[in-house]
Write a protein that holds these residues in place. Sequence first.
Motif, mmCIF file in Angstrom:
data_model
loop_
_atom_site.group_PDB
_atom_site.id
_atom_site.type_symbol
_atom_site.label_atom_id
_atom_site.label_comp_id
_atom_site.label_asym_id
_atom_site.label_seq_id
_atom_site.Cartn_x
_atom_site.Cartn_y
_atom_site.Cartn_z
ATOM 1 N N GLU A 40 -5.460 0.408 3.049
ATOM 2 C CA GLU A 40 -5.848 -0.218 1.777
ATOM 3 C C GLU A 40 -7.263 0.186 1.376
ATOM 4 O OE1 GLU A 40 -2.891 -3.294 3.495
ATOM 5 O OE2 GLU A 40 -4.381 -1.895 4.293
ATOM 6 N N TRP B 249 0.815 -1.214 0.000
ATOM 7 C CA TRP B 249 0.000 0.000 0.000
ATOM 8 C C TRP B 249 0.852 1.268 0.000
ATOM 9 C CZ3 TRP B 249 0.697 3.338 4.011
ATOM 10 C CH2 TRP B 249 1.161 2.822 5.225
ATOM 11 N N LEU C 138 -7.433 3.844 0.222
ATOM 12 C CA LEU C 138 -6.919 4.011 -1.134
ATOM 13 C C LEU C 138 -7.891 3.433 -2.169
ATOM 14 C CD1 LEU C 138 -3.160 3.123 -0.479
ATOM 15 C CD2 LEU C 138 -4.168 5.407 -0.718
ATOM 16 N N TRP C 139 -8.485 2.272 -1.832
ATOM 17 C CA TRP C 139 -9.480 1.668 -2.720
ATOM 18 C C TRP C 139 -10.658 2.621 -2.936
ATOM 19 C CZ3 TRP C 139 -14.644 0.595 -1.667
ATOM 20 C CH2 TRP C 139 -15.328 -0.122 -2.660
ATOM 21 N N GLU D 21 1.514 2.009 -3.508
ATOM 22 C CA GLU D 21 0.266 2.462 -4.139
ATOM 23 C C GLU D 21 -0.069 3.906 -3.747
ATOM 24 O OE1 GLU D 21 -4.486 1.588 -4.197
ATOM 25 O OE2 GLU D 21 -3.214 0.123 -3.188
ATOM 26 N N TYR D 22 0.082 4.194 -2.468
ATOM 27 C CA TYR D 22 -0.193 5.539 -1.932
ATOM 28 C C TYR D 22 0.696 6.563 -2.650
ATOM 29 C CZ TYR D 22 -2.070 8.202 2.165
ATOM 30 O OH TYR D 22 -2.753 9.055 3.012
#
Length: 281
Positions: free
Chosen positions: A57, A5, A60-61, A8-9
Amino acid sequence: MGMDWVHEYLTLMGISEKQASTPYLKHLLSAHRHVFPFENIGKLVFHDQAYVTEDVERFLWRHRMFHTGGTCITLNLQFSRLLEALGFQVFFLKPGGDHMALLILAPETGEPLYVDVGTPIPLLTPLPLNKHKQTHVPLFAGEKVILKAGDQEGEYTYIRTIADRIVDRKWAFSIDRLYHLSDFRDTIRQSYQADAQYMQQLRCEKWCARKRRMVSLKNKELTIRTHNGGKIKRSMKSREDLMDVLANTFSLPKLPVEKAMDKLEENDHLPWNKDRHISSF
């Protein structure tokens, strides 16, 4: 906890992973403000207190699916998790008794820095907490944040001014009194009460880094403020107008604003409520 994550972040913010430093913190702070809006639309639609403190998570989703950000606790909590994963030392502050802000120790010197990604104003830089003087940070032309040291060591007051006139209430806090997430449970619970500020209005604020401007929506009033002091105001005439502004001016087309408007209208909080009923006959 897997660290996928973190990548991803950072990817969402267009930033690569680097060693913790004060310049890197400033870069992260500005990018966070550019990507994750200060908004209560998600709060109105996903009406669940766990939404505020959900894991990274899920946060972010939700942003990928709905372009959501959050209000003060959601945004600062998630940013604190990212900063800790990147090696920063992070603590929670409670300015004014019901806000969440972050205290971060400068990696180079250990100096305390005040950081806040969960406010409607563009606080785009970490603020040094100097013991014996005031920190003045100009935000836009004529708008400033002042952190004023108190009589007791570690005590400060956060003051926002426009053209040297104090706006908002002053927020007192002490950097010797650090908090845990559990200390914000009551604040979160109260923020979902029917009479809470963000259950009675529509808010969205976003910093646009490329154009160096702040776009702000409060109910049906759009305000665009530029770094050189310019200000444009416009009143939305319809739901469609408002949705268009969020999609195009804010670049947040996935925000579930229709559901949020339904919720506000049910409780008589949106101004064009009455007109719509008349026009639908």
